[in-house]
Enzyme design. Structure first.
Site, PDB file in Angstrom:
ATOM      1  N   GLU A  95      54.377 -92.263 -26.967  1.00  0.00           N
ATOM      2  CA  GLU A  95      55.686 -92.075 -26.335  1.00  0.00           C
ATOM      3  C   GLU A  95      55.757 -92.753 -24.973  1.00  0.00           C
ATOM      4  O   GLU A  95      54.808 -92.697 -24.197  1.00  0.00           O
ATOM      5  CB  GLU A  95      55.933 -90.580 -26.120  1.00  0.00           C
ATOM      6  CG  GLU A  95      56.142 -89.849 -27.415  1.00  0.00           C
ATOM      7  CD  GLU A  95      56.373 -88.366 -27.209  1.00  0.00           C
ATOM      8  OE1 GLU A  95      56.357 -87.638 -28.198  1.00  0.00           O
ATOM      9  OE2 GLU A  95      56.552 -87.941 -26.059  1.00  0.00           O
ATOM     10  N   CYS A 108      57.735 -93.295 -17.738  1.00  0.00           N
ATOM     11  CA  CYS A 108      56.630 -92.361 -17.950  1.00  0.00           C
ATOM     12  C   CYS A 108      55.821 -92.917 -19.112  1.00  0.00           C
ATOM     13  O   CYS A 108      56.344 -93.067 -20.221  1.00  0.00           O
ATOM     14  CB  CYS A 108      57.179 -90.980 -18.273  1.00  0.00           C
ATOM     15  SG  CYS A 108      55.890 -89.791 -18.671  1.00  0.00           S
ATOM     16  N   CYS A 115      45.181 -86.248 -27.177  1.00  0.00           N
ATOM     17  CA  CYS A 115      44.433 -85.908 -25.968  1.00  0.00           C
ATOM     18  C   CYS A 115      43.332 -84.917 -26.326  1.00  0.00           C
ATOM     19  O   CYS A 115      43.529 -84.032 -27.159  1.00  0.00           O
ATOM     20  CB  CYS A 115      45.359 -85.300 -24.920  1.00  0.00           C
ATOM     21  SG  CYS A 115      44.517 -84.921 -23.364  1.00  0.00           S
ATOM     22  N   CYS A 119      45.133 -78.533 -23.508  1.00  0.00           N
ATOM     23  CA  CYS A 119      45.958 -77.562 -22.770  1.00  0.00           C
ATOM     24  C   CYS A 119      46.869 -76.855 -23.783  1.00  0.00           C
ATOM     25  O   CYS A 119      47.519 -77.520 -24.601  1.00  0.00           O
ATOM     26  CB  CYS A 119      46.770 -78.256 -21.688  1.00  0.00           C
ATOM     27  SG  CYS A 119      45.710 -79.172 -20.553  1.00  0.00           S
ATOM     28  N   CYS A 122      50.694 -77.771 -24.422  1.00  0.00           N
ATOM     29  CA  CYS A 122      51.073 -79.194 -24.443  1.00  0.00           C
ATOM     30  C   CYS A 122      51.062 -79.740 -25.866  1.00  0.00           C
ATOM     31  O   CYS A 122      50.070 -79.595 -26.597  1.00  0.00           O
ATOM     32  CB  CYS A 122      50.097 -79.972 -23.574  1.00  0.00           C
ATOM     33  SG  CYS A 122      50.261 -81.756 -23.733  1.00  0.00           S
ATOM     34  N   CYS A 356      55.743 -84.079 -22.881  1.00  0.00           N
ATOM     35  CA  CYS A 356      54.905 -85.152 -23.418  1.00  0.00           C
ATOM     36  C   CYS A 356      54.411 -84.806 -24.814  1.00  0.00           C
ATOM     37  O   CYS A 356      54.029 -83.688 -25.108  1.00  0.00           O
ATOM     38  CB  CYS A 356      53.775 -85.484 -22.468  1.00  0.00           C
ATOM     39  SG  CYS A 356      52.353 -84.417 -22.518  1.00  0.00           S
TER      40      CYS A 356
HETATM   41  N1  SAH Z   1      47.015 -85.446 -18.975  1.00  0.00           N
HETATM   42  C1  SAH Z   1      47.629 -85.515 -17.712  1.00  0.00           C
HETATM   43  C2  SAH Z   1      48.935 -86.277 -17.724  1.00  0.00           C
HETATM   44  C3  SAH Z   1      49.878 -86.042 -18.870  1.00  0.00           C
HETATM   45  S1  SAH Z   1      50.687 -84.494 -18.927  1.00  0.00           S
HETATM   46  C4  SAH Z   1      47.802 -84.134 -17.119  1.00  0.00           C
HETATM   47  O1  SAH Z   1      47.636 -83.160 -17.838  1.00  0.00           O
HETATM   48  O2  SAH Z   1      48.079 -84.048 -15.928  1.00  0.00           O
HETATM   49  C5  SAH Z   1      51.805 -84.538 -17.536  1.00  0.00           C
HETATM   50  C6  SAH Z   1      52.212 -83.173 -17.036  1.00  0.00           C
HETATM   51  O3  SAH Z   1      53.064 -82.520 -17.987  1.00  0.00           O
HETATM   52  C7  SAH Z   1      51.036 -82.243 -16.787  1.00  0.00           C
HETATM   53  O4  SAH Z   1      51.180 -81.572 -15.557  1.00  0.00           O
HETATM   54  C8  SAH Z   1      51.155 -81.276 -17.940  1.00  0.00           C
HETATM   55  O5  SAH Z   1      50.539 -80.045 -17.684  1.00  0.00           O
HETATM   56  C9  SAH Z   1      52.650 -81.180 -18.122  1.00  0.00           C
HETATM   57  N2  SAH Z   1      53.054 -80.672 -19.427  1.00  0.00           N
HETATM   58  C10 SAH Z   1      52.489 -80.901 -20.622  1.00  0.00           C
HETATM   59  N3  SAH Z   1      53.164 -80.257 -21.606  1.00  0.00           N
HETATM   60  C11 SAH Z   1      54.175 -79.606 -21.023  1.00  0.00           C
HETATM   61  C12 SAH Z   1      55.208 -78.776 -21.496  1.00  0.00           C
HETATM   62  N4  SAH Z   1      55.321 -78.479 -22.776  1.00  0.00           N
HETATM   63  N5  SAH Z   1      56.086 -78.269 -20.598  1.00  0.00           N
HETATM   64  C13 SAH Z   1      55.978 -78.565 -19.283  1.00  0.00           C
HETATM   65  N6  SAH Z   1      55.026 -79.348 -18.765  1.00  0.00           N
HETATM   66  C14 SAH Z   1      54.123 -79.867 -19.622  1.00  0.00           C
HETATM   67 FE1  SF4 Z   2      46.113 -83.659 -22.281  1.00  0.00          FE
HETATM   68 FE2  SF4 Z   2      48.472 -82.448 -22.413  1.00  0.00          FE
HETATM   69 FE3  SF4 Z   2      46.461 -81.304 -21.070  1.00  0.00          FE
HETATM   70 FE4  SF4 Z   2      47.631 -83.499 -20.072  1.00  0.00          FE
HETATM   71  S1  SF4 Z   2      48.607 -81.496 -20.392  1.00  0.00           S
HETATM   72  S2  SF4 Z   2      45.427 -83.086 -20.253  1.00  0.00           S
HETATM   73  S3  SF4 Z   2      48.120 -84.578 -21.969  1.00  0.00           S
HETATM   74  S4  SF4 Z   2      46.507 -81.694 -23.266  1.00  0.00           S
END
Ligand code: SAH
Ligand code: SF4
Length: 363
Positions: A95, A108, A115, A119, A122, A356
C-alpha cells in the site's frame, strides 16, 4: 547467459555511474540519464535527450524501470486521501497512500510486504512477515505518487478530489512518511539506500526535514540511525508507557524492553540534537485513561519529544475501538500539563480503511 537487468530505482547516483562507466561510458551520460528520469518523471529511452545511441542501446538492455502497477485504488469520501494497492513483480501487493491535507502533500510508503513485529491492532502485523522491499520498490512508490502529482499517473486514471483542492495538478512530492506496511528498521539497509536516492539533490531532492521514519522500537536500528548522520525525522511507536502495558500491544517490546528503548531514544536525541515524535494509538478503555496520559508524561519527562495521538482504525483481527474526541483531548491536555506538545491525528480517509495494511488484507 543473459544477465538480469538492473532496476534503475535500486541505484544511487554513484551506483549508476559505476555501472555505466563499467560499460566504458563517461560518467556524464549516467548523470544525464539520472536527471532525465528524476526531473522529468519519464522512462522512455526513445525520448531521452543528449545521450549517444550506443549508450541508450546498451542501457536499454541492461536497465529496467521497476514501476509498480495499480491493482486497486480508493479515494476517501472527502477526496483528500488516495490509497493505492500496488503490485510488485512477484505479484505481492503493498500500500502507498497519497494524503493532501493540512496544506501539504505527503506520501505514506511501505518498507516490507507484511510485518514480523505482530502489533495486535495492526492489519499489517496480522498478515505476518512476507518479505523485505528492495530500495527500488521503496523509491518506485515515491515515483508513483510523484507521477500522479505531475498529472501523469501510470496504470490508472486519477480521480480528482471531490472537494476543491488548494493544490495544483502539477505539485511535486515534498513529504514522505515511512508509515505504510512494514517495519523500516527491520529492513535497514534497503530503506537507507532508498532514503539516499530520494534525498539526492539532483533527483527527487527531498529536503532534510521532509522524510519521517516510523519505528516500532527496534533498538539497534535507532542506535545505528543516531550514529549515521542521515537527516530524517524519527517517530517511535509507544502505545504503552509501562513495560507490561506496551508488551501487550507491541510483542517485540519483550525483545527490546521499554527501558532499553528509552535509553536508545535519549541517545538519539542527544546525538542528533533532534526531537523524537512518539506515536500513540488511542484505543478506547485500553490506553486512553488519565492515568495512562500521566504515565506518558512521566516516561518522557525531560526529553525533546512530541506525541502524535492516533485514534485506532478498527481492524478485523483486533477487538478494540477508537478513543472518542473528548477523551483524546483530555489525554492531550494532561500531556501538555507535563510540558509535552502533542497532536491528535485527523482520522481522514477512515472510510477507505486508511490504517496501514487494511486495504491489502481486505483482499
Ligand atoms: N512499523 C512502523 C511503521 C508503520 S505503522 C511502526 O510501527 O511504527 C505506522 C503507525 O501506524 C504506527 O504508529 C502504528 O502503531 C500505527 N498503526 C498501525 N495500525 C493502526 C491502526 N489500526 N490504527 C491506528 N494506528 C495504527
Ligand atoms: Fe509492523 Fe504494524 Fe507493528 Fe508497525 S504497527 S511494527 S507495521 S505490526
Amino acid at each position: 547467459m543473459a544477465s538480469v537487468p538492473t532496476n534503475f530505482y535500486d541505484l544511487t547516483r554513484d551506483a549508476l555511474v559505476t555501472l555505466t562507466t563499467s560499460w566504458g561510458f563517461s560518467p556524464v551520460h549516467a548523470l544525464r540519464l539520472w536527471a532525465y528520469v528524476y526531473l522529468s518523471g519519464q522512462e522512455s529511452w526513445a525520448n531521452m535527450p543528449d545521450l549517444p545511441a550506443r549508450f541508450r542501446a546498451k542501457a536499454e538492455n541492461e536497465i529496467t524501470f521497476g514501476r509498480l502497477n495499480v491493482a486497486t485504488e480508493q479515494l476517501s469520501n472527502d477526496g483528500f486521501t488516495h490509497k493505492y494497492l500496488l503490485s510488485l513483480t512477484d505479484q505481492r501487493r503493498i500500500e502507498t497512500v497519497l494524503m493532501r491535507y493540512t496544506g501539504r502533500v505527503t506520501a505514506c510508503i511501505s518498507s516490507q510486504v507484511g510485518c514480523a513485529m505482530g502489533c495486535v491492532f495492526c492489519a499489517t502485523g496480522q498478515m505476518g512477515f512476507i518479505r523485505h522491499l528492495t530500495p527500488g520498490e521503496i523509491v518506485a512508490q515515491a515515483m508513483h505518487v510523484d507521477a500522479i502529482l505531475r498529472g501523469t499517473p501510470k496504470g490508472a486514471a486519477l480521480a480528482e478530489p471531490k472537494s476543491s483542492s488548494p493544490h495544483s495538478r502539477h505539485e511535486r512530492l515534498r513529504n514522505i512518511v515511512l508509515m505504510g506496511m512494514g517495519e523500516p528498521l527491520h529492513n535497514y539497509d534497503s530503506v537507507m539506500t532508498a532514503i539516499d536516492i530520494l534525498r539526492d539533490p539532483t533527483g527527487l531532492a527531498l529536503g532534510a526535514k521532509k522524510i519521517t521514519l516510523s519505528t516500532v522500537g527496534v533498538v539497534p536500528g535507532i542506535i545505528r540511525l543516531a550514529d549515521e548522520a542521515r537527516p530524517v525525522h524519527l517517530a517511535v511507536s509507544l502505545h504503552g508507557a509501562t513495560q507490561e502495558e506496551r508488551a501487550a500491544l507491541v510483542p517485540v517490546a519483550k525483545k527490546w524492553p521499554l527501558a532499553e528503548l528509552m535509553d536508545a531514544c535519549r541517545y538519539y536525541i542527544q546525538k542528533r540534537e533532534r526531537r523524537i515524535f512518539y506515536e500513540w494509538t488511542l484505543i478506547e478503555g485500553k490506553n486512553d485513561s488519565a492515568e495512562n496520559a500521566h504515565a506518558v508524561g512521566r516516561l518522557l519527562h525531560g526529553q525533546l519529544a512530541q506525541v502524535n495521538l492516533i485514534p485506532l482504525n478498527p481492524t478485523a483481527g483486533y477487538d478494540g475501538g477508537p478513543t472518542g474526541r473528548e477523551a483524546a483531548h483530555r489525554f492531550q491536555k494532561i500531556l501538555s500539563e507535563h510540558g509535552l506538545p502533542s497532536t491528535v491525528r485527523q482520522r481522514r480517509g477512515i472510510d477507505i480503511a486508511a490504517g496501514c495494511g487494511q486495504l491489502a488484507t481486505a483482499r
